[in-house]
Design a protein around this motif. Structure first.
Motif, mmCIF file in Angstrom:
data_model
loop_
_atom_site.group_PDB
_atom_site.id
_atom_site.type_symbol
_atom_site.label_atom_id
_atom_site.label_comp_id
_atom_site.label_asym_id
_atom_site.label_seq_id
_atom_site.Cartn_x
_atom_site.Cartn_y
_atom_site.Cartn_z
ATOM 1 N N ILE A 18 0.835 -1.209 0.000
ATOM 2 C CA ILE A 18 0.000 0.000 0.000
ATOM 3 C C ILE A 18 0.869 1.258 0.000
ATOM 4 O O ILE A 18 0.597 2.223 -0.731
ATOM 5 N N GLU A 19 1.946 1.253 0.783
ATOM 6 C CA GLU A 19 2.863 2.409 0.784
ATOM 7 C C GLU A 19 3.450 2.625 -0.604
ATOM 8 O O GLU A 19 3.528 3.753 -1.102
ATOM 9 N N GLY A 20 3.857 1.524 -1.240
ATOM 10 C CA GLY A 20 4.417 1.643 -2.588
ATOM 11 C C GLY A 20 3.400 2.142 -3.587
ATOM 12 O O GLY A 20 3.703 2.991 -4.441
ATOM 13 N N LEU A 21 2.170 1.634 -3.509
ATOM 14 C CA LEU A 21 1.125 2.092 -4.425
ATOM 15 C C LEU A 21 0.830 3.573 -4.238
ATOM 16 O O LEU A 21 0.526 4.275 -5.204
ATOM 17 N N ARG A 22 0.923 4.027 -2.999
ATOM 18 C CA ARG A 22 0.672 5.445 -2.749
ATOM 19 C C ARG A 22 1.682 6.309 -3.490
ATOM 20 O O ARG A 22 1.347 7.375 -4.017
ATOM 21 N N ARG A 23 2.914 5.830 -3.565
ATOM 22 C CA ARG A 23 3.951 6.578 -4.277
ATOM 23 C C ARG A 23 3.812 6.456 -5.798
ATOM 24 O O ARG A 23 4.443 7.202 -6.538
ATOM 25 N N LEU A 24 3.002 5.499 -6.229
ATOM 26 C CA LEU A 24 2.784 5.289 -7.660
ATOM 27 C C LEU A 24 1.390 5.702 -8.104
ATOM 28 O O LEU A 24 1.023 5.466 -9.257
ATOM 29 N N GLU A 25 0.615 6.317 -7.223
ATOM 30 C CA GLU A 25 -0.777 6.570 -7.574
ATOM 31 C C GLU A 25 -0.908 7.514 -8.762
ATOM 32 O O GLU A 25 -1.925 7.519 -9.458
ATOM 33 N N ILE A 193 11.230 3.442 -8.872
ATOM 34 C CA ILE A 193 12.109 3.352 -7.708
ATOM 35 C C ILE A 193 11.482 3.916 -6.428
ATOM 36 O O ILE A 193 11.599 3.301 -5.362
ATOM 37 N N PRO A 194 10.808 5.078 -6.447
ATOM 38 C CA PRO A 194 10.312 5.643 -5.189
ATOM 39 C C PRO A 194 9.394 4.712 -4.403
ATOM 40 O O PRO A 194 9.288 4.843 -3.180
ATOM 41 N N ALA A 195 8.766 3.753 -5.060
ATOM 42 C CA ALA A 195 7.871 2.833 -4.358
ATOM 43 C C ALA A 195 8.613 1.955 -3.363
ATOM 44 O O ALA A 195 8.012 1.431 -2.420
ATOM 45 N N LEU A 197 12.028 2.814 -2.143
ATOM 46 C CA LEU A 197 13.240 3.461 -1.660
ATOM 47 C C LEU A 197 13.300 3.565 -0.141
ATOM 48 O O LEU A 197 14.384 3.662 0.433
ATOM 49 N N SER A 198 12.166 3.523 0.528
ATOM 50 C CA SER A 198 12.198 3.569 1.994
ATOM 51 C C SER A 198 12.585 2.214 2.594
ATOM 52 O O SER A 198 12.821 2.114 3.796
ATOM 53 N N HIS A 199 12.680 1.160 1.775
ATOM 54 C CA HIS A 199 13.018 -0.177 2.265
ATOM 55 C C HIS A 199 14.392 -0.643 1.828
ATOM 56 O O HIS A 199 15.047 -1.410 2.533
ATOM 57 N N THR A 200 14.842 -0.227 0.652
ATOM 58 C CA THR A 200 16.144 -0.655 0.151
ATOM 59 C C THR A 200 16.644 0.336 -0.881
ATOM 60 O O THR A 200 15.853 1.004 -1.553
ATOM 61 N N ARG A 201 17.972 0.412 -0.986
ATOM 62 C CA ARG A 201 18.582 1.241 -2.025
ATOM 63 C C ARG A 201 19.320 0.387 -3.056
ATOM 64 O O ARG A 201 19.936 0.922 -3.963
ATOM 65 N N GLU A 202 19.269 -0.933 -2.886
ATOM 66 C CA GLU A 202 19.908 -1.847 -3.847
ATOM 67 C C GLU A 202 18.882 -2.228 -4.911
ATOM 68 O O GLU A 202 17.918 -2.948 -4.630
ATOM 69 N N MET A 203 19.077 -1.747 -6.128
ATOM 70 C CA MET A 203 18.103 -1.916 -7.202
ATOM 71 C C MET A 203 18.692 -2.720 -8.365
ATOM 72 O O MET A 203 19.879 -2.595 -8.699
ATOM 73 N N ILE A 204 17.846 -3.529 -8.964
ATOM 74 C CA ILE A 204 18.195 -4.281 -10.177
ATOM 75 C C ILE A 204 17.183 -3.901 -11.245
ATOM 76 O O ILE A 204 15.966 -3.999 -11.019
ATOM 77 N N SER A 239 18.494 11.465 -2.796
ATOM 78 C CA SER A 239 17.615 11.967 -1.738
ATOM 79 C C SER A 239 16.182 11.720 -2.184
ATOM 80 O O SER A 239 15.935 11.400 -3.353
ATOM 81 N N PRO A 240 15.193 11.860 -1.276
ATOM 82 C CA PRO A 240 13.801 11.692 -1.711
ATOM 83 C C PRO A 240 13.432 12.580 -2.895
ATOM 84 O O PRO A 240 12.728 12.149 -3.811
ATOM 85 N N LEU A 241 13.902 13.841 -2.901
ATOM 86 C CA LEU A 241 13.589 14.729 -4.018
ATOM 87 C C LEU A 241 14.245 14.235 -5.293
ATOM 88 O O LEU A 241 13.639 14.221 -6.364
ATOM 89 N N MET A 242 15.509 13.771 -5.152
ATOM 90 C CA MET A 242 16.187 13.229 -6.326
ATOM 91 C C MET A 242 15.494 11.974 -6.826
ATOM 92 O O MET A 242 15.453 11.713 -8.024
ATOM 93 N N ALA A 243 14.942 11.205 -5.910
ATOM 94 C CA ALA A 243 14.219 10.000 -6.323
ATOM 95 C C ALA A 243 13.034 10.381 -7.191
ATOM 96 O O ALA A 243 12.741 9.730 -8.189
ATOM 97 N N GLU A 244 12.352 11.448 -6.804
ATOM 98 C CA GLU A 244 11.238 11.915 -7.615
ATOM 99 C C GLU A 244 11.737 12.352 -8.993
ATOM 100 O O GLU A 244 11.033 12.217 -9.985
#
Length: 609
Positions: A18-25, A193-195, A197-204, A239-244
Motif C-alpha cells: 500500500i505504501e508503494g502504491l501510494r507513491r505510484l498513484e 524506484i520511489p515505491a 526506496l524507503s526499504h532498500t537502495r539496492e536496485m536491479i 535523496s527523496p527529491l532526487m528520487a522523484e
C-alpha cells in the motif's frame, strides 16, 4: 499507465504494498487492488476509485501474508470498476499487469475453447488464464510463465503469484518499466524506484524480455526461453527529491526523457487495430454526433495552443471538418458563432486554466458540444466537458511543458482519426496504416533523444545570442512557435517563431551573423520551399541550425549546424521535431544558470484570468 508493487519476504506484505502504491498513484487513479498469500486461499481485495478506497476495505478486511502483489490502475481495456480492477485470478494464478496485450482477443477465444471462463473486460485476465493453462500441462510455475509470455504480443510489466508454489514471486517486463529492490531476506518489485526506496537502495533494473523469479532467500533472472541472465545491482544514492527526479538534474530533463513512455501510455488501449477504429474512453460523444458536426473550435493557451494549431492540420486533413483555433483568453470576447452542430475542443495540461475554463463555459452556454484534452483526472475542465481524452502523461512538474505537449499532439491525432472514421472520410485500412505509424513513434522518440549530446554542444555555441528566430511551414510552423516559447520561458532569451514563407515580409531585416536561425525542414512535400527560405537566411550571413529528417537530406555542408531526426509520416513529424527544440532550450538555460524548473514569473497552472 498503471503502477505495480510486489513483495516477498518475512514482513507483512500488505502495508509495504500500500505504501508503494501510494507513491505510484500518479500512474493510475480509477481502481486499485492487492493479493497476499498466507498458506490458504489467495486474499484478494479490490476497489474502484482512488487508493484510499482500497485502504478503507483493508481496515475492515485485512489481507495477511508475507507474499503479495498490488496494483493501481488507469483503465485501458474495460471501464473503471471493481470487477476490472487488478489483481486478476485464474485458478491458483494471480496477476497484476501494466501495458497492453495486442493479441488478447485471439488468445481469449482459444482459452474459451479450452473451457476457461472470464470475469472481466480486461486484457490482463488473459495472462492469468494463459499461465494457468500452461501450469496444468507442465506443473511448474516458472515454466508456465515462460510459455505464457512467449505467446503474448504487446507491452507488459507483470507480477505473478501461484498458490501452488507460494514461496515464489515472478515478475517480467517487455516495453513497460519494472525495477527490483533487494533487501535482507526479502525482495521488492515495482514500476518505479520511489515505491521501494524507503526499504532498500539496492536496485536491479530488468530489461525487455527478462523474467525474474524470487524466493525470500534468492532471485534469478532468465530470458523467455529459460536461459540465465546475469544481473548486477545498483546502489541508489538519491535523496527523496532526487528520487522523484529519477536521478536527473532537473524535472524538465526527466520529463523530456519520459516522452517515449508517455506517448506509449497515451496510445495504449485506444487502438482497435483489427477494426481500424479508435477507442477513446470517457469520450462522451457518439459516432452519429460526430458525423453531424459542421465546425470545430480548438481553444487553448500557451503551449497547448501550439498543440491545437497542429491539431487543426490533423482534423481538417483526416476528417474534412473546418476548424477554428482560438487563444482561450480571446474566445469569449469575440462573440463566437457556436451552434449545436459545433464541437469545442479544450486543451489544458492541468485542466484548471482559468481562461480555458471560461471559454468552455461560453461554448456550452451557446449550445455547443465539448471535449477536453487534459492530463489531470477529475480537473475542473474535465468535469465540465461533455467528454475527455486524458493524455496519460503522468505528473509534469517542470513549468515549461514537454511531455504534456507531445502527448497532447498524440491525443489530437487519435481524435482526428476517430473523427475521420465517424465521418466516413477515413477507411479502416487507411486508419490501420496510420495506427502502425503511431505505434512506431515511441521508438523513434528514443532515437531522437540520442541527439542530446550534439544539441548540448550547439547550445554552448549559441548560448550568448541575444535573439533567436525559429522558422517552419505547414504543421512545422506551430513547432517553431513552441521552440521559441521554450527558449523564452527558461533561458530568458528573446525568440520569435515565424512562418518561413513570411520571413521575407519583415523579419529578414533582423538577420546578420549574430542571429541564430532555427529552421524546421523535414523531408515532406514542401521541403524544397523551406530550403529556399533557408537559403535566404544563409545569403545574409545568418547562423542556420537546420532540423531535418532522414539520413540523406541534401543539406550537409549547406548550413552551419544540421540535426537529423528519424523519418516518420508528415503528420507525426511535429512530435519528433519538438524534441530538439526542448533540448536546445534546456541546455541553453542550464548553461546560463537560470531556474529551469521554476522560471521567473511563471506558474504551472494558471488559475487566474
Amino acid at each position: 499507465m498503471c503502477g505495480i508493487v510486489g513483495y516477498i519476504g518475512k514482513q507483512d506484505a500488505s502495508p509495504i504494498i500500500i505504501e508503494g502504491l501510494r507513491r505510484l498513484e500518479y500512474r493510475g487513479y480509477d481502481s486499485a487492488g492487492i493479493c497476499t498469500l498466507n498458506g490458504g486461499e489467495p486474499q484478494i481485495r479490490r476497489a474502484e476509485g482512488k487508493l484510499i478506497n482500497l485502504e478503507n476495505i483493508l481496515r475492515e478486511q485485512p489481507a495477511i501474508g508475507s507474499r503479495g502483489i498490488g496494483h493501481t490502475r488507469w483503465a485501458t481495456h474495460g471501464r473503471p470498476s471493481e470487477i476490472n480492477a487488478h489483481p486478476h485470478r485464474a485458478g491458483n494464478i494471480v496477476v497484476v499487469h501494466n501495458g497492453i496485450i495486442e493479441n488478447y482477443l485471439k488468445l481469449k477465444e482459444r482459452l474459451q475453447g479450452l473451457g476457461h471462463n472470464f470475469c472481466s473486460e480486461t486484457d490482463t485476465e488473459i495472462i492469468a488464464h494463459l499461465v494457468e493453462e500452461h501450469f496444468r500441462q507442465c506443473d511448474d510455475f516458472e515454466t508456465a510463465v515462460q510459455l505464457a509470455l512467449a505467446e503474448v504480443k504487446g507491452a507488459y510489466a507483470v507480477a505473478i503469484l501461484c498458490n501452488d508454489e507460494p514461496d515464489k514471486l515472478i515478475a517480467a517486463k517487455l516495453g513497460s518499466p519494472l525495477v527490483v529492490g533487494q533487501g535482507q531476506g526479502e525482495y521488492f518489485v515495482a514500476s518505479d524506484i520511489p515505491a521501494m526506496l524507503s526499504h532498500t537502495r539496492e536496485m536491479i533494473f530488468l530489461e525487455d524480455g527478462e523474467i525474474a523469479v524470487f524466493t525470500p532467500e534468492k532471485m534469478w533472472v532468465t530470458d523467455l526461453v529459460g536461459q540465465p541472465v546475469a544481473k548486477q545491482s545498483k546502489t541508489i544514492t538519491w535523496s527523496p527529491l532526487m528520487a522523484e527526479k529519477g536521478g536527473y538534474k532537473h524535472f524538465m530533463l526527466k520529463e523530456i526523457y519520459e516522452q517515449p513512455r508517455a506517448l506509449a501510455d497515451t496510445i495504449a488501449g485506444r487502438l482497435q487495430s483489427e477494426e481500424g477504429n479508435i477507442y477513446l474512453e470517457d469520450f462522451g460523444l457518439s459516432d452519429a454526433q460526430l458525423a453531424g458536426l459542421d465546425k470545430i473550435f480548438i481553444i487553448a493557451c500557451g503551449t497547448s495552443w501550439h498543440a491545437g494549431l497542429v491539431g487543426k492540420f490533423y482534423i481538417e486533413k483526416l476528417a474534412r471538418i473546418p476548424v477554428e483555433i482560438d487563444i482561450a483568453s480571446e474566445f469569449r470576447y469575440r462573440d463566437p458563432i457556436v451552434t449545436d452542430k459545433s464541437l469545442t475542443i479544450l486543451i489544458s495540461q492541468s485542466g484548471e486554466t482559468a481562461d480555458t475554463l471560461a471559454a468552455l463555459r461560453e461554448a456550452k452556454g451557446k449550445g455547443g458540444k465539448s471535449v477536453c484534452i487534459c492530463n489531470v483526472v477529475d480537473s475542473s475542465i474535465a468535469r465540465e466537458s461533455d467528454g475527455v481524452i486524458y493524455t496519460h502523461a503522468g505528473p509534469e512538474i517542470g513549468v515549461a511543458s514537454t511531455k504534456a505537449f507531445t502527448t497532447q499532439l498524440v491525443a489530437l491525432y487519435l481524435l482526428a482519426l476517430k473523427l475521420g472514421r465517424s465521418c466516413g472520410t477515413l477507411t479502416a485500412d487507411s486508419c490501420r496504416d496510420k495506427v502502425e505509424d503511431l505505434l512506431a513513434l515511441p521508438r523513434k522518440l528514443e532515437e531522437t533523444l540520442e541527439l542530446d549530446e550534439q544539441i548540448e554542444k550547439i547550445a554552448r555555441d549559441s548560448m550568448n545570442a541575444r535573439d533567436f528566430l525559429y522558422l517552419g511551414r505547414g504543421n512545422q510552423y506551430p513547432i517553431a512557435l513552441e521552440g521559441a516559447l521554450k527558449l523564452k520561458e527558461i533561458s530568458y532569451i528573446h525568440a520569435e517563431g515565424y512562418p518561413a514563407g513570411e520571413m521575407k515580409h519583415g523579419p529578414i531585416a533582423l538577420i546578420d551573423e549574430n542571429l541564430p536561425v532555427v529552421v524546421l525542414v523535414p523531408q515532406n512535400n514542401i521541403y524544397d520551399k523551406v530550403v529556399s527560405n533557408m537559403e535566404e537566411v544563409c545569403a545574409r550571413g545568418g547562423k542556420v541550425i537546420a532540423i531535418t529528417s532522414g539520413e540523406e537530406s541534401g543539406l550537409q555542408g549547406k548550413v552551419d549546424t544540421l540535426i537529423q531526426v528519424p523519418q516518420t509520416t508528415d503528420d507525426l513529424m511535429p512530435i519528433l521535431t519538438s524534441i530538439p527544440m526542448q533540448l536546445l532550450a534546456y541546455h541553453i538555460a542550464v548553461l546560463k544558470g537560470t531556474d529551469v524548473d521554476q522560471p521567473r514569473n511563471l506558474a504551472k497552472s494558471v488559475t487566474v484570468e
